[in-house]
Design a protein around this motif. Structure first.
Motif, PDB file in Angstrom:
ATOM      1  N   ILE A 174       9.669  -0.569  -9.098  1.00 35.05           N
ATOM      2  CA  ILE A 174      10.332   0.032  -7.940  1.00 35.05           C
ATOM      3  C   ILE A 174      10.937  -1.116  -7.137  1.00 35.05           C
ATOM      4  N   VAL A 175      12.252  -1.162  -7.019  1.00 30.96           N
ATOM      5  CA  VAL A 175      12.928  -2.279  -6.360  1.00 30.96           C
ATOM      6  C   VAL A 175      13.486  -1.845  -5.010  1.00 30.96           C
ATOM      7  N   THR A 176      13.087  -2.568  -3.969  1.00 36.13           N
ATOM      8  CA  THR A 176      13.672  -2.409  -2.642  1.00 36.13           C
ATOM      9  C   THR A 176      14.735  -3.486  -2.472  1.00 36.13           C
ATOM     10  N   GLN A 177      16.003  -3.081  -2.319  1.00 35.38           N
ATOM     11  CA  GLN A 177      17.089  -4.038  -2.140  1.00 35.38           C
ATOM     12  C   GLN A 177      17.405  -4.196  -0.653  1.00 35.38           C
ATOM     13  N   ASP A 178      18.006  -5.344  -0.317  1.00 34.83           N
ATOM     14  CA  ASP A 178      18.256  -5.631   1.099  1.00 34.83           C
ATOM     15  C   ASP A 178      19.640  -5.208   1.578  1.00 34.83           C
ATOM     16  N   GLY A 179      20.447  -4.610   0.747  1.00 29.56           N
ATOM     17  CA  GLY A 179      21.791  -4.209   1.159  1.00 29.56           C
ATOM     18  C   GLY A 179      22.885  -5.052   0.558  1.00 29.56           C
ATOM     19  N   ASN A 180      22.513  -6.163  -0.106  1.00 28.68           N
ATOM     20  CA  ASN A 180      23.507  -7.029  -0.739  1.00 28.68           C
ATOM     21  C   ASN A 180      23.548  -6.788  -2.246  1.00 28.68           C
ATOM     22  N   ARG A 184      20.540 -13.213  -0.444  1.00 25.11           N
ATOM     23  CA  ARG A 184      20.055 -11.914  -0.901  1.00 25.11           C
ATOM     24  C   ARG A 184      18.533 -11.985  -1.110  1.00 25.11           C
ATOM     25  N   TYR A 185      17.848 -10.919  -0.666  1.00 20.38           N
ATOM     26  CA  TYR A 185      16.400 -10.794  -0.879  1.00 20.38           C
ATOM     27  C   TYR A 185      16.125  -9.437  -1.518  1.00 20.38           C
ATOM     28  N   SER A 186      15.123  -9.395  -2.373  1.00 15.99           N
ATOM     29  CA  SER A 186      14.691  -8.113  -2.917  1.00 15.99           C
ATOM     30  C   SER A 186      13.176  -8.099  -3.038  1.00 15.99           C
ATOM     31  N   LEU A 187      12.637  -6.883  -3.103  1.00 16.28           N
ATOM     32  CA  LEU A 187      11.187  -6.674  -3.165  1.00 16.28           C
ATOM     33  C   LEU A 187      10.859  -5.764  -4.346  1.00 16.28           C
ATOM     34  N   PRO A 188      10.713  -6.313  -5.545  1.00 16.56           N
ATOM     35  CA  PRO A 188      10.304  -5.479  -6.677  1.00 16.56           C
ATOM     36  C   PRO A 188       8.783  -5.265  -6.701  1.00 16.56           C
ATOM     37  N   PHE A 189       8.384  -4.054  -7.002  1.00 17.12           N
ATOM     38  CA  PHE A 189       6.978  -3.657  -7.125  1.00 17.12           C
ATOM     39  C   PHE A 189       6.754  -3.254  -8.579  1.00 17.12           C
ATOM     40  N   PHE A 190       5.902  -3.988  -9.276  1.00 16.09           N
ATOM     41  CA  PHE A 190       5.700  -3.804 -10.711  1.00 16.09           C
ATOM     42  C   PHE A 190       4.421  -3.000 -10.942  1.00 16.09           C
ATOM     43  N   PHE A 191       4.575  -1.790 -11.440  1.00 14.85           N
ATOM     44  CA  PHE A 191       3.426  -0.896 -11.578  1.00 14.85           C
ATOM     45  C   PHE A 191       3.066  -0.694 -13.047  1.00 14.85           C
ATOM     46  N   THR A 216       0.829  -1.213   0.000  1.00 18.07           N
ATOM     47  CA  THR A 216       0.000   0.000   0.000  1.00 18.07           C
ATOM     48  C   THR A 216       0.859   1.256   0.000  1.00 18.07           C
ATOM     49  N   GLN A 217       1.948   1.239   0.771  1.00 15.07           N
ATOM     50  CA  GLN A 217       2.861   2.385   0.776  1.00 15.07           C
ATOM     51  C   GLN A 217       3.434   2.631  -0.622  1.00 15.07           C
ATOM     52  N   LEU A 218       3.858   1.551  -1.282  1.00 15.71           N
ATOM     53  CA  LEU A 218       4.443   1.681  -2.612  1.00 15.71           C
ATOM     54  C   LEU A 218       3.398   2.053  -3.657  1.00 15.71           C
ATOM     55  N   LEU A 219       2.188   1.569  -3.483  1.00 19.80           N
ATOM     56  CA  LEU A 219       1.107   1.914  -4.398  1.00 19.80           C
ATOM     57  C   LEU A 219       0.840   3.417  -4.397  1.00 19.80           C
ATOM     58  N   GLN A 220       0.786   3.995  -3.215  1.00 17.96           N
ATOM     59  CA  GLN A 220       0.560   5.438  -3.129  1.00 17.96           C
ATOM     60  C   GLN A 220       1.735   6.217  -3.709  1.00 17.96           C
ATOM     61  N   PHE A 221       2.943   5.715  -3.468  1.00 18.65           N
ATOM     62  CA  PHE A 221       4.126   6.360  -4.030  1.00 18.65           C
ATOM     63  C   PHE A 221       4.134   6.246  -5.564  1.00 18.65           C
ATOM     64  N   ALA A 222       3.760   5.073  -6.083  1.00 19.37           N
ATOM     65  CA  ALA A 222       3.779   4.859  -7.528  1.00 19.37           C
ATOM     66  C   ALA A 222       2.806   5.788  -8.245  1.00 19.37           C
ATOM     67  N   ARG A 223       1.673   6.058  -7.642  1.00 18.43           N
ATOM     68  CA  ARG A 223       0.741   7.002  -8.251  1.00 18.43           C
ATOM     69  C   ARG A 223       1.374   8.396  -8.340  1.00 18.43           C
ATOM     70  N   ARG A 224       2.115   8.763  -7.320  1.00 13.45           N
ATOM     71  CA  ARG A 224       2.847  10.038  -7.375  1.00 13.45           C
ATOM     72  C   ARG A 224       3.918   9.996  -8.472  1.00 13.45           C
ATOM     73  N   MET A 225       4.552   8.832  -8.609  1.00 15.29           N
ATOM     74  CA  MET A 225       5.582   8.674  -9.634  1.00 15.29           C
ATOM     75  C   MET A 225       5.011   8.887 -11.029  1.00 15.29           C
ATOM     76  N   THR A 226       3.786   8.401 -11.281  1.00 17.51           N
ATOM     77  CA  THR A 226       3.214   8.583 -12.618  1.00 17.51           C
ATOM     78  C   THR A 226       3.050  10.060 -12.940  1.00 17.51           C
ATOM     79  N   ARG A 227       2.839  10.885 -11.923  1.00 17.48           N
ATOM     80  CA  ARG A 227       2.743  12.336 -12.157  1.00 17.48           C
ATOM     81  C   ARG A 227       4.112  12.919 -12.495  1.00 17.48           C
ATOM     82  N   ILE A 228       5.148  12.411 -11.859  1.00 19.63           N
ATOM     83  CA  ILE A 228       6.504  12.840 -12.223  1.00 19.63           C
ATOM     84  C   ILE A 228       6.813  12.417 -13.658  1.00 19.63           C
ATOM     85  N   PHE A 229       6.435  11.197 -14.016  1.00 18.34           N
ATOM     86  CA  PHE A 229       6.680  10.735 -15.384  1.00 18.34           C
ATOM     87  C   PHE A 229       5.898  11.572 -16.398  1.00 18.34           C
TER      88      PHE A 229
END
Length: 348
Positions: A238-244, A297-304, A174-187
């Motif tokens: 939008i990819v959240t990386q774990d530091g590795n 290694r773990y990652s969290l990609p969000f595909f919008f 949900t946090q990323l969803l709200q951010f992604a909508r803002r991103m579409t305005r930047i795009f």
């Protein structure tokens, strides 16, 4: 990020066929440490200052056109949400295989949700299967504060008797969803269109997410990938990386470039739907993961992506009489199903 000297292996000059149907040339399997991916300060994205947002947009425009990747630093999302999602992902990946296969993606053949088993794919036909496993989930309007119809069922499948898993993953989603909508305005601003140009496209978005687990890889990059070279098929990721370390981007010269984790920053990359809609002004860049970090290694990609019912017509600023639309018009959903089916067919 500082540049370091990397000794390249012998030139490879190999070609690989991607799930998208594209063929690319690789000049070396050794990834470079160079400052090719820009770091952009997004702290003004939540403000009403249009001048500040246009300044962000111009940097996004340059990066999206040149390499299709950039770091989004200071996005304004509390890191506790990512930490909780990573914790749940590790819980799931530690389950017995029989439990994980309760939600095998094969149970939903036309959608990219559920569990993708370890070494289930070989996207680039290496000697060994891709060394990763993943769990995917999709947009659920009941977890969207701006949903048009919260009663619409989700296509996701979830493990039974696993409390906290779905809830924590959707909290971050949900946090990323709200951010992604803002991103579409930047795009939109980056494409020199009105800020609200894409608003109707994202009222009911395509917004999938996954947790991916990459064990430490012993085999060489020639013989095995964590996830093979590919492009994403929505609008942006939008990819959240774990530091590795592990994520690598193929530059226009045919060399892999490391996309190392940057503090308080996502990695954002353009995907194929956006490249089509911008008539190739934005570029969807090939990337892969090779985990030689010495750690899990773990990652969290969000595909919008856009509403599946919306037609992928050209953005007006990206076409002209001299530069007509290069692609046939189809809906976002038609393109998604075509690509998702091909991606799942990459298993073996």
């Amino acid at each position: 990020m500082s540049s370091t000297t990397t000794v390249l292996d012998e030139p490879v000059h190999s070609s690989i066929s991607l799930p998208s149907g594209q063929t690319v040339r690789i000049k070396s399997e050794t990834a470079l440490e160079v400052d090719e991916i820009p770091i952009i300060d997004f702290s003004a994205i939540w403000s009403d200052d249009i001048a500040a947002k246009k300044a962000i947009a111009e940097r996004v425009r340059e990066a999206s056109h040149r390499i299709g990747f950039f770091y989004c630093q200071h996005p304004g999302i509390d890191p506790k949400y990512a930490a909780a999602a990573f914790k749940q992902g590790k819980r799931f990946c530690a389950l017995p295989i029989e439990k994980k296969l309760e939600v095998d993606t094969a149970r939903v053949p036309n959608e990219y949700v559920g569990y993708h088993k370890m070494k289930g794919y070989n996207r680039n036909k290496r000697k060994q299967q891709d060394l990763s496993e993943a769990f995917n989930w999709a947009y659920d309007p009941s977890h969207d504060p701006e949903a048009v119809d919260k009663s619409e069922p989700s296509i996701s499948i979830w493990p039974s008797d696993f409390p906290g898993f779905k809830e924590e993953l959707y909290t971050y989603h949900t946090q990323l969803l709200q951010f992604a909508r803002r991103m579409t305005r930047i795009f939109a601003l980056a494409l020199h269109m009105p800020e609200d140009y894409f608003d109707d496209y994202v009222k009911h978005p395509e917004a999938g997410m996954r947790i991916i687990h990459y064990p430490q890889q012993e085999a060489s990059a020639v013989d095995q990938n964590g996830i093979g070279a590919h492009t994403d098929f929505e609008c942006f990721t939008i990819v959240t990386q774990d530091g590795n370390d592990g994520l690598q981007v193929l530059n226009k010269d045919g060399y892999w470039v490391k996309a190392k984790p940057v503090p308080d920053a996502f990695v954002v990359n353009i995907a194929d739907c956006f490249m089509r809609q911008t008539n190739d002004f934005f570029v969807s860049t090939v990337h892969r993961v090779i985990n030689k970090s010495g750690r899990e290694r773990y990652s969290l990609p969000f595909f919008f992506g856009f509403d599946r019912s919306k037609r992928l017509e050209a953005v007006p600023s990206c076409v002209s009489d001299e530069n007509p639309m290069k692609y046939p018009i189809m809906t976002s959903g038609e393109y998604y199903h075509y690509r998702a089916t091909n991606a799942k067919a990459g298993s073996s």
